[in-house]
Design a protein around this motif. Structure first.
Motif, PDB file in Angstrom:
ATOM      1  N   ARG A  58       0.797  -1.222   0.000  1.00 44.28           N
ATOM      2  CA  ARG A  58       0.000   0.000   0.000  1.00 44.28           C
ATOM      3  C   ARG A  58       0.836   1.281   0.000  1.00 44.28           C
ATOM      4  NH1 ARG A  58      -4.503  -0.788   4.563  1.00 44.28           N
ATOM      5  NH2 ARG A  58      -4.750   1.414   4.022  1.00 44.28           N
ATOM      6  N   LEU A  59       2.152   1.150   0.051  1.00 44.96           N
ATOM      7  CA  LEU A  59       3.001   2.340   0.058  1.00 44.96           C
ATOM      8  C   LEU A  59       3.184   2.894  -1.346  1.00 44.96           C
ATOM      9  CD1 LEU A  59       5.991   1.601   2.484  1.00 44.96           C
ATOM     10  CD2 LEU A  59       3.940   2.963   2.898  1.00 44.96           C
ATOM     11  N   PRO A  60       3.341   4.223  -1.461  1.00 51.22           N
ATOM     12  CA  PRO A  60       3.678   4.803  -2.762  1.00 51.22           C
ATOM     13  C   PRO A  60       5.083   4.388  -3.193  1.00 51.22           C
ATOM     14  CG  PRO A  60       3.737   6.479  -1.035  1.00 51.22           C
ATOM     15  CD  PRO A  60       3.154   5.241  -0.416  1.00 51.22           C
ATOM     16  N   ALA A  61       5.369   4.586  -4.468  1.00 49.78           N
ATOM     17  CA  ALA A  61       6.626   4.092  -5.039  1.00 49.78           C
ATOM     18  C   ALA A  61       7.858   4.738  -4.413  1.00 49.78           C
ATOM     19  CB  ALA A  61       6.625   4.327  -6.552  1.00 49.78           C
ATOM     20  N   ASP A  62       7.726   5.971  -3.933  1.00 50.49           N
ATOM     21  CA  ASP A  62       8.898   6.654  -3.389  1.00 50.49           C
ATOM     22  C   ASP A  62       9.060   6.478  -1.879  1.00 50.49           C
ATOM     23  OD1 ASP A  62       6.692   8.122  -2.650  1.00 50.49           O
ATOM     24  OD2 ASP A  62       7.641  10.082  -2.967  1.00 50.49           O
ATOM     25  N   ALA A  63       8.174   5.721  -1.249  1.00 51.99           N
ATOM     26  CA  ALA A  63       8.243   5.528   0.212  1.00 51.99           C
ATOM     27  C   ALA A  63       9.281   4.462   0.572  1.00 51.99           C
ATOM     28  CB  ALA A  63       6.875   5.135   0.747  1.00 51.99           C
ATOM     29  N   ARG A  64       9.577   4.392   1.867  1.00 50.22           N
ATOM     30  CA  ARG A  64      10.492   3.353   2.362  1.00 50.22           C
ATOM     31  C   ARG A  64       9.900   2.715   3.606  1.00 50.22           C
ATOM     32  NH1 ARG A  64      15.644   4.526   4.354  1.00 50.22           N
ATOM     33  NH2 ARG A  64      15.116   6.695   4.761  1.00 50.22           N
ATOM     34  N   LEU A  65      10.233   1.451   3.807  1.00 53.04           N
ATOM     35  CA  LEU A  65       9.850   0.737   5.021  1.00 53.04           C
ATOM     36  C   LEU A  65      11.107   0.150   5.641  1.00 53.04           C
ATOM     37  CD1 LEU A  65       7.754  -0.476   6.992  1.00 53.04           C
ATOM     38  CD2 LEU A  65       7.584  -2.446   5.444  1.00 53.04           C
ATOM     39  N   ILE A  66      11.371   0.542   6.884  1.00 47.05           N
ATOM     40  CA  ILE A  66      12.509   0.005   7.643  1.00 47.05           C
ATOM     41  C   ILE A  66      11.955  -0.927   8.721  1.00 47.05           C
ATOM     42  CG2 ILE A  66      14.466   0.568   9.131  1.00 47.05           C
ATOM     43  CD1 ILE A  66      14.436   3.381   7.865  1.00 47.05           C
ATOM     44  N   ALA A  67      12.487  -2.141   8.776  1.00 49.86           N
ATOM     45  CA  ALA A  67      12.050  -3.104   9.787  1.00 49.86           C
ATOM     46  C   ALA A  67      13.195  -3.399  10.745  1.00 49.86           C
ATOM     47  CB  ALA A  67      11.569  -4.393   9.124  1.00 49.86           C
ATOM     48  N   PHE A  68      12.816  -3.830  11.944  1.00 51.68           N
ATOM     49  CA  PHE A  68      13.771  -4.249  12.964  1.00 51.68           C
ATOM     50  C   PHE A  68      13.372  -5.637  13.454  1.00 51.68           C
ATOM     51  CE2 PHE A  68      14.062   0.312  13.026  1.00 51.68           C
ATOM     52  CZ  PHE A  68      15.335   0.643  13.483  1.00 51.68           C
ATOM     53  N   ASP A  69      14.339  -6.481  13.773  1.00 51.00           N
ATOM     54  CA  ASP A  69      14.062  -7.727  14.486  1.00 51.00           C
ATOM     55  C   ASP A  69      15.366  -8.331  14.988  1.00 51.00           C
ATOM     56  OD1 ASP A  69      12.937 -10.420  15.271  1.00 51.00           O
ATOM     57  OD2 ASP A  69      11.186  -9.547  14.290  1.00 51.00           O
ATOM     58  N   LYS A  70      15.299  -8.957  16.169  1.00 51.86           N
ATOM     59  CA  LYS A  70      16.471  -9.601  16.751  1.00 51.86           C
ATOM     60  C   LYS A  70      16.578 -11.076  16.387  1.00 51.86           C
ATOM     61  CE  LYS A  70      15.462  -8.350  21.052  1.00 51.86           C
ATOM     62  NZ  LYS A  70      15.621  -8.110  22.508  1.00 51.86           N
ATOM     63  N   ASP A  71      15.481 -11.651  15.901  1.00 46.77           N
ATOM     64  CA  ASP A  71      15.383 -13.092  15.689  1.00 46.77           C
ATOM     65  C   ASP A  71      15.998 -13.483  14.338  1.00 46.77           C
ATOM     66  OD1 ASP A  71      14.100 -15.671  14.840  1.00 46.77           O
ATOM     67  OD2 ASP A  71      13.177 -15.489  16.811  1.00 46.77           O
ATOM     68  N   LEU A  72      16.910 -14.454  14.343  1.00 50.66           N
ATOM     69  CA  LEU A  72      17.563 -14.871  13.105  1.00 50.66           C
ATOM     70  C   LEU A  72      16.571 -15.471  12.111  1.00 50.66           C
ATOM     71  CD1 LEU A  72      20.884 -16.451  14.435  1.00 50.66           C
ATOM     72  CD2 LEU A  72      20.513 -14.149  13.531  1.00 50.66           C
ATOM     73  N   ASP A  73      15.564 -16.186  12.608  1.00 51.73           N
ATOM     74  CA  ASP A  73      14.558 -16.754  11.710  1.00 51.73           C
ATOM     75  C   ASP A  73      13.744 -15.647  11.044  1.00 51.73           C
ATOM     76  OD1 ASP A  73      15.366 -19.324  12.330  1.00 51.73           O
ATOM     77  OD2 ASP A  73      13.891 -19.576  13.932  1.00 51.73           O
TER      78      ASP A  73
END
Length: 324
Positions: A58-73
């Protein structure tokens, strides 16, 4: 053959709808932004990517999504996403504070643990199957529950079970753990701990395993979950731009209490009684919603039954530090 552990994302569309409502809010405060920038959103708890995938769709083409997670899986699952707008960091969500101030249009925190973490006995989160007594979100660092219990003092074990598990038999359980360690060595498996707790707990809540609260307490403690949540909430205050959304899904009362207290504190004007004529500290969040899963979602996914989602919108002026 390796088991494919599955996860059903809780409040999927509700959370993404609330998060992406930030785009509309940001447009209403465009005059507060000196330079138009492509929106940046954060999924601070990637898990198995349910929220992230819907956000990206649902994001526009110029947007960004940064994710975080500690789990290797979780990182392995994230590697399957090839969208150039997406990136993930092998960090806990408290590292949200490393993003530039007022640079983010929305932050999503889906707290707790994912179904694959619970269902895979090798992770040590569940008392339902035998596995190593680990419980670390990030298995590359820190000590496991078994390692901690091998040397922890009675009073420390008692406090953890009482404070993080809200367990009224904390004293009896802690004494049983220490007695077992002295007699036969430290506990090393989930089933050993579950049986020891069952023997120590005299009465049981209907439909709940007696080990539930103790396992919850040890998981929260070993991962410093509440401390990290407090740091992440303070970081969100710093990195969200005016009109940005904070969306938090919690699954037990300790988490939700911290979120509620944080939003209450920052969603009201504060007057300094020592300086009655000074301007009050302005509101920094506007609380928008408190959402629970509907009956249909709970019926389809019983693990959703305790979820509470809180939504707030960042107001101005922008904070210059995490604790302003």
């Amino acid at each position: 053959m390796e088991t494919a552990w599955t996860h059903t994302t809780v409040l999927l569309s509700e959370a993404v709808d609330a998060l992406l409502g930030a785009a509309d809010a940001a447009s209403r405060t465009a005059e507060a932004q000196p330079v138009a920038q492509a929106p940046v959103f954060v999924d601070a708890t990637f898990g198995r990517g349910g929220h992230s995938r819907l956000i990206l769709s649902r994001l526009p083409a110029d947007a960004r999504l940064i994710a975080f997670d500690k789990d290797l899986d979780a990182l392995a699952e994230a590697a399957r996403i090839t969208d150039p707008r997406f990136s993930i960091r092998h960090q806990g969500f408290s590292h949200l504070a490393e993003l530039p101030p007022a640079s983010v249009a929305g932050v999503l925190l889906d707290l707790g643990i994912s179904s694959p973490q619970v269902d895979n006995p090798a992770r040590g989160f569940s008392f339902r199957g035998e596995g190593p007594l680990d419980m670390r979100m990030d298995t590359t660092r820190g000590q496991s529950v078994a390692e901690w219990l091998a040397h922890a003092e009675l009073d420390e074990i008692l406090e953890v079970i009482r404070d993080y598990g809200e367990e009224r038999f904390a004293g009896a359980i802690a004494k049983a753990i220490v007695a077992r360690r002295q007699a036969r060595g430290a506990i090393s498996t989930t089933t050993e701990l579950a049986q020891l707790v069952a023997d120590a707990v005299k009465t049981r809540e209907p439909g709940k395993d007696p080990a539930t609260r103790t396992f919850q307490a040890f998981r929260i403690f070993i991962n410093a979950e509440l401390e990290e949540l407090q740091q992440a909430l303070a970081a969100a205050l710093k990195v969200l731009q005016p009109g940005g959304r904070l969306v938090v899904i919690s699954f037990h009362s300790l988490e939700d209490r911290l979120v509620k207290q944080f939003l209450t504190k920052h969603s009201r004007e504060v007057f300094d009684r020592r300086a009655p004529f000074a301007a009050p500290r302005v509101m920094q969040f506007k609380v928008l919603a408190r959402v629970r899963p509907g009956a249909a979602e709970v019926a389809a996914n019983p693990r959703a039954r305790s979820a509470i989602m809180r939504v707030a919108e960042r107001l101005g002026p922008v904070a210059t530090g995490a604790h302003s």
